[in-house]
Design a protein around this motif. Structure first.
Motif, PDB file in Angstrom:
ATOM      1  N   TYR A  64      11.981  29.718 -30.268  1.00  0.00           N
ATOM      2  CA  TYR A  64      12.697  28.437 -30.253  1.00  0.00           C
ATOM      3  C   TYR A  64      13.224  28.137 -31.647  1.00  0.00           C
ATOM      4  O   TYR A  64      12.703  28.633 -32.651  1.00  0.00           O
ATOM      5  N   GLU A  65      14.281  27.307 -31.690  1.00  0.00           N
ATOM      6  CA  GLU A  65      14.822  26.825 -32.969  1.00  0.00           C
ATOM      7  C   GLU A  65      15.133  25.357 -32.823  1.00  0.00           C
ATOM      8  O   GLU A  65      15.731  24.951 -31.819  1.00  0.00           O
ATOM      9  N   ARG A  66      14.743  24.543 -33.801  1.00  0.00           N
ATOM     10  CA  ARG A  66      15.086  23.118 -33.774  1.00  0.00           C
ATOM     11  C   ARG A  66      16.435  22.909 -34.420  1.00  0.00           C
ATOM     12  O   ARG A  66      16.794  23.622 -35.345  1.00  0.00           O
ATOM     13  N   SER A  67      17.143  21.855 -33.956  1.00  0.00           N
ATOM     14  CA  SER A  67      18.381  21.509 -34.661  1.00  0.00           C
ATOM     15  C   SER A  67      18.344  20.045 -35.068  1.00  0.00           C
ATOM     16  O   SER A  67      17.761  19.695 -36.088  1.00  0.00           O
ATOM     17  N   GLN A  68      18.889  19.138 -34.258  1.00  0.00           N
ATOM     18  CA  GLN A  68      18.931  17.717 -34.608  1.00  0.00           C
ATOM     19  C   GLN A  68      17.541  17.082 -34.539  1.00  0.00           C
ATOM     20  O   GLN A  68      16.797  17.328 -33.602  1.00  0.00           O
ATOM     21  N   ILE A  69      17.217  16.239 -35.535  1.00  0.00           N
ATOM     22  CA  ILE A  69      15.938  15.502 -35.515  1.00  0.00           C
ATOM     23  C   ILE A  69      16.221  14.050 -35.874  1.00  0.00           C
ATOM     24  O   ILE A  69      16.896  13.779 -36.875  1.00  0.00           O
ATOM     25  N   SER A  70      15.717  13.116 -35.074  1.00  0.00           N
ATOM     26  CA  SER A  70      15.837  11.690 -35.416  1.00  0.00           C
ATOM     27  C   SER A  70      14.649  10.953 -34.822  1.00  0.00           C
ATOM     28  O   SER A  70      13.826  11.537 -34.125  1.00  0.00           O
ATOM     29  N   GLU A  71      14.571   9.625 -35.065  1.00  0.00           N
ATOM     30  CA  GLU A  71      13.485   8.824 -34.478  1.00  0.00           C
ATOM     31  C   GLU A  71      13.653   8.706 -32.969  1.00  0.00           C
ATOM     32  O   GLU A  71      12.734   8.323 -32.258  1.00  0.00           O
ATOM     33  N   GLN A  72      14.846   9.029 -32.477  1.00  0.00           N
ATOM     34  CA  GLN A  72      15.108   8.941 -31.022  1.00  0.00           C
ATOM     35  C   GLN A  72      14.781  10.238 -30.280  1.00  0.00           C
ATOM     36  O   GLN A  72      14.666  10.250 -29.069  1.00  0.00           O
ATOM     37  N   LYS A  76       3.215  16.302 -40.982  1.00  0.00           N
ATOM     38  CA  LYS A  76       4.533  16.949 -41.040  1.00  0.00           C
ATOM     39  C   LYS A  76       5.569  16.134 -40.251  1.00  0.00           C
ATOM     40  O   LYS A  76       6.683  15.879 -40.710  1.00  0.00           O
ATOM     41  N   SER A  77       5.177  15.687 -39.054  1.00  0.00           N
ATOM     42  CA  SER A  77       6.098  14.954 -38.181  1.00  0.00           C
ATOM     43  C   SER A  77       6.488  13.603 -38.772  1.00  0.00           C
ATOM     44  O   SER A  77       7.644  13.183 -38.675  1.00  0.00           O
ATOM     45  N   LEU A  78       5.534  12.904 -39.386  1.00  0.00           N
ATOM     46  CA  LEU A  78       5.836  11.593 -39.980  1.00  0.00           C
ATOM     47  C   LEU A  78       6.842  11.758 -41.114  1.00  0.00           C
ATOM     48  O   LEU A  78       7.803  10.995 -41.228  1.00  0.00           O
ATOM     49  N   ARG A  79       6.631  12.788 -41.947  1.00  0.00           N
ATOM     50  CA  ARG A  79       7.555  13.017 -43.083  1.00  0.00           C
ATOM     51  C   ARG A  79       8.950  13.379 -42.595  1.00  0.00           C
ATOM     52  O   ARG A  79       9.951  12.941 -43.152  1.00  0.00           O
ATOM     53  N   GLU A  80       9.023  14.202 -41.546  1.00  0.00           N
ATOM     54  CA  GLU A  80      10.319  14.702 -41.060  1.00  0.00           C
ATOM     55  C   GLU A  80      11.098  13.668 -40.255  1.00  0.00           C
ATOM     56  O   GLU A  80      12.318  13.653 -40.276  1.00  0.00           O
ATOM     57  N   THR A  81      10.375  12.842 -39.489  1.00  0.00           N
ATOM     58  CA  THR A  81      11.018  12.052 -38.448  1.00  0.00           C
ATOM     59  C   THR A  81      11.305  10.615 -38.865  1.00  0.00           C
ATOM     60  O   THR A  81      12.328  10.046 -38.493  1.00  0.00           O
ATOM     61  N   PHE A  82      10.404  10.007 -39.626  1.00  0.00           N
ATOM     62  CA  PHE A  82      10.524   8.580 -39.905  1.00  0.00           C
ATOM     63  C   PHE A  82      10.940   8.315 -41.346  1.00  0.00           C
ATOM     64  O   PHE A  82      10.570   9.051 -42.254  1.00  0.00           O
ATOM     65  N   LEU A 138      14.713  16.737 -26.468  1.00  0.00           N
ATOM     66  CA  LEU A 138      13.410  16.113 -26.222  1.00  0.00           C
ATOM     67  C   LEU A 138      13.386  14.697 -26.785  1.00  0.00           C
ATOM     68  O   LEU A 138      13.889  14.455 -27.880  1.00  0.00           O
ATOM     69  N   SER A 139      12.766  13.780 -26.034  1.00  0.00           N
ATOM     70  CA  SER A 139      12.543  12.453 -26.627  1.00  0.00           C
ATOM     71  C   SER A 139      11.194  12.430 -27.345  1.00  0.00           C
ATOM     72  O   SER A 139      10.923  11.572 -28.160  1.00  0.00           O
ATOM     73  N   MET A 140      10.332  13.409 -27.051  1.00  0.00           N
ATOM     74  CA  MET A 140       9.043  13.524 -27.760  1.00  0.00           C
ATOM     75  C   MET A 140       9.316  14.013 -29.187  1.00  0.00           C
ATOM     76  O   MET A 140      10.180  14.862 -29.397  1.00  0.00           O
ATOM     77  N   LEU A 141       8.564  13.491 -30.148  1.00  0.00           N
ATOM     78  CA  LEU A 141       8.838  13.756 -31.557  1.00  0.00           C
ATOM     79  C   LEU A 141       7.870  14.782 -32.146  1.00  0.00           C
ATOM     80  O   LEU A 141       6.764  14.959 -31.657  1.00  0.00           O
ATOM     81  N   GLY A 142       8.317  15.443 -33.229  1.00  0.00           N
ATOM     82  CA  GLY A 142       7.466  16.390 -33.941  1.00  0.00           C
ATOM     83  C   GLY A 142       7.763  17.830 -33.571  1.00  0.00           C
ATOM     84  O   GLY A 142       8.037  18.130 -32.410  1.00  0.00           O
ATOM     85  N   GLU A 143       7.686  18.712 -34.577  1.00  0.00           N
ATOM     86  CA  GLU A 143       7.987  20.130 -34.318  1.00  0.00           C
ATOM     87  C   GLU A 143       7.016  20.728 -33.307  1.00  0.00           C
ATOM     88  O   GLU A 143       7.374  21.594 -32.513  1.00  0.00           O
ATOM     89  N   HIS A 144       5.747  20.253 -33.324  1.00  0.00           N
ATOM     90  CA  HIS A 144       4.758  20.792 -32.377  1.00  0.00           C
ATOM     91  C   HIS A 144       5.201  20.563 -30.936  1.00  0.00           C
ATOM     92  O   HIS A 144       4.875  21.353 -30.056  1.00  0.00           O
ATOM     93  N   GLN A 145       6.011  19.501 -30.687  1.00  0.00           N
ATOM     94  CA  GLN A 145       6.489  19.280 -29.316  1.00  0.00           C
ATOM     95  C   GLN A 145       7.571  20.291 -28.937  1.00  0.00           C
ATOM     96  O   GLN A 145       7.712  20.638 -27.756  1.00  0.00           O
ATOM     97  N   CYS A 146       8.325  20.791 -29.928  1.00  0.00           N
ATOM     98  CA  CYS A 146       9.293  21.870 -29.639  1.00  0.00           C
ATOM     99  C   CYS A 146       8.536  23.132 -29.228  1.00  0.00           C
ATOM    100  O   CYS A 146       8.931  23.834 -28.293  1.00  0.00           O
ATOM    101  N   LYS A 147       7.419  23.381 -29.919  1.00  0.00           N
ATOM    102  CA  LYS A 147       6.607  24.550 -29.592  1.00  0.00           C
ATOM    103  C   LYS A 147       6.014  24.406 -28.184  1.00  0.00           C
ATOM    104  O   LYS A 147       6.053  25.334 -27.377  1.00  0.00           O
ATOM    105  N   ASN A 148       5.473  23.210 -27.889  1.00  0.00           N
ATOM    106  CA  ASN A 148       4.935  22.964 -26.544  1.00  0.00           C
ATOM    107  C   ASN A 148       6.023  23.136 -25.491  1.00  0.00           C
ATOM    108  O   ASN A 148       5.799  23.750 -24.437  1.00  0.00           O
ATOM    109  N   ALA A 149       7.210  22.585 -25.774  1.00  0.00           N
ATOM    110  CA  ALA A 149       8.327  22.666 -24.819  1.00  0.00           C
ATOM    111  C   ALA A 149       8.750  24.119 -24.593  1.00  0.00           C
ATOM    112  O   ALA A 149       9.081  24.520 -23.478  1.00  0.00           O
TER     113      ALA A 149
END
Length: 458
Positions: free
Chosen positions: A241-249, A338-344, A266-277
């Motif tokens: 998998y590869e992430r692209s756009q990241i926002s609070e949404q 990691k998710s707090l720093r990246e997302t918010f 995904l509406s779920m936040l954090g890179e770990h959710q990309c891995k789960n997905a």
């Protein structure tokens, strides 16, 4: 509720509340790994689990989110879905769901009365009493096999895998999300030992998907899968998998698999959710490719986008901005930081935490302290809570090496007062975070969302 169903011994549970109290009353029997008691229960009930299609999900973190992705996406694709998960966030009935709805209270009462005499019988044998989790598992199987007949059951392990009660089933596909240090008192204290327990859900000839990353854990999975002649689909080898756009949404990601590529939002936040997905997408691809599941692209996309999971990077208040996350072990803390720093975007981070007494708190704090400006230490309203003073002592030990130099620490044992403190300290540009055991997250969530019937628990 007043539904009266006689047990074989003439005694019966009279109400939903009595049924839940009876099941929770089995908690003192503890977590006793082994399948003998659940086999006995199933045998006496006519082995109803053999009539169901299961997707078995194990792992240290990410099980709940993965189950949520699977349930929502299969529902969007037109399948009926049973879901068995733990712990629950709001109400005991949350753990048994059909098409996203909790088991009705009267059905739980009826099924409790079905198993009550059997549990009493087994309790008097050399096997000893079935545990709370064994009885819950039996009720889940009865509910799905005899009350609502879902096309597929999303089936989350309670603890480990090999000796976990849920391992009584033979699934159509298994998913092992990841492996980390949790429940080491039961599962072993090396990644290899824990991996062996989780790999215990791999069944002969049944495909298994995993997002495990540690080389020693991967070696265990490969060896187990080869021994069982089971095809292993591994993140980083068979799918990516590869992430692209990241926002609070939300966030966008690209999935690449052996059969095709797919873009997900995904509406779920954090890179770990990309891995789960990604792991869940691989499971769905196996169902589509080999088991004739009809999964339309638009429905799959909608399923992933519409998946939410309570208490996982969940923003429950906008003013002040408060996020809940049930990170309770070192891996969870690493993902959260990691998710707090990246997302918010925020000026100061005010973090409230409460823990149980049986976890790896030092490694947890090493991940979380570097990003915190104000730390509020409290205690969950739960029998195995960790004393806030003990947590404070541990923070002081680590403070100079990992925390910000001006870290402010507040100890407030009463979680309600701690929450009021968090709300008053979190100003407009700040972010308030509540983290730690899900037992506390459950209480905090019920308070902030004004839910009056919260019954948190395992």
């Amino acid at each position: 509720m007043g539904v009266h169903i006689e047990g074989d011994n003439g005694e019966a549970l009279e109400s939903y509340g009595e049924a839940v109290d009876w099941i929770n009353g089995l908690i003192p029997f503890g977590i006793r790994p082994g399948l003998d008691r659940i086999h006995q229960l199933m045998e006496r009930l006519g082995n109803p689990h053999r009539r169901l299609k299961f997707i078995h999900v194990a792992g240290t973190n990410g099980k709940g989110s993965s189950c949520a992705f699977l349930t929502r996406t299969l529902l969007e694709c037109g399948y009926s879905v049973g879901t068995f998960t733990s712990p629950y966030i709001t109400k005991f009935t949350n753990r048994f769901q059909y098409n996203g709805q909790d088991i009705p209270e009267e059905t739980l009462l009826k099924l409790s009365n079905r198993v009550l005499p059997l549990v009493k019988d087994i309790a008097e044998s050399e096997l000893g009493s079935p545990t709370m989790f064994e009885v819950s598992t039996a009720i889940a199987i009865l509910y799905f096999a005899e009350e609502c007949y879902p096309d597929v059951v999303v089936w989350e392990t309670g603890l480990g895998g090999r000796m976990d009660v849920t391992n009584i089933v033979t699934p159509v596909v298994s998913l092992i999300t990841n492996i980390g240090y949790d429940h080491t008192d039961i599962l072993g204290d090396t990644i290899e030992q824990i991996a062996k327990e989780k790999a215990g859900i791999i069944k002969a000839g049944i495909p298994v998907v995993s997002c495990v990353e540690q080389p020693e854990a991967i070696a265990v999975l490969k060896e187990t899968a080869a021994g069982q002649k089971s095809t292993l689909y591994l993140l980083g080898e068979q799918f990516f998998y590869e992430r692209s756009q990241i926002s609070e949404q939300g966030q966008d990601m690209q999935f690449r698999g052996p059969f095709r590529d797919f873009s997900l939002n995904l509406s779920m936040l954090g890179e770990h959710q990309c891995k789960n997905a990604a792991g869940v997408m691989m499971v769905l691809e196996i169902l589509r490719q080999y088991m004739a599941f009809c999964l339309e692209d638009a429905d799959v996309l909608r399923g992933f986008r519409n998946t939410t999971w309570a208490g996982r990077l969940e923003q429950v208040s906008g003013n002040p901005r408060i996020v809940l996350d049930g990170a309770h072990n070192p891996e969870g803390a690493e993902s959260l930081a990691k998710s707090l720093r990246e997302t918010f975007r925020y000026r100061r981070l005010i973090l409230m935490m409460g823990m149980l007494a049986n976890k790896h708190h030092r490694a947890y704090l090493e991940h979380i302290l570097p990003i915190v400006d104000t730390l509020i230490l409290t205690e969950p309203d739960f029998r195995r809570k960790l004393d806030a003073g003990a947590l404070y002592d541990l923070v002081l030990e680590l403070k100079d090496s990992v925390a910000k130099p001006d870290l402010e620490i507040v100890v407030e044992r009463d979680w309600k007062k701690a929450l009021a403190l968090l709300e008053s300290r979190t100003e407009r540009e700040d972010l308030g975070v509540v983290t730690g055991t899900l037992y506390m997250i459950s209480d905090v969530r019920a308070t902030l969302l004004h839910q009056t019937d919260s019954e948190k628990g395992w």
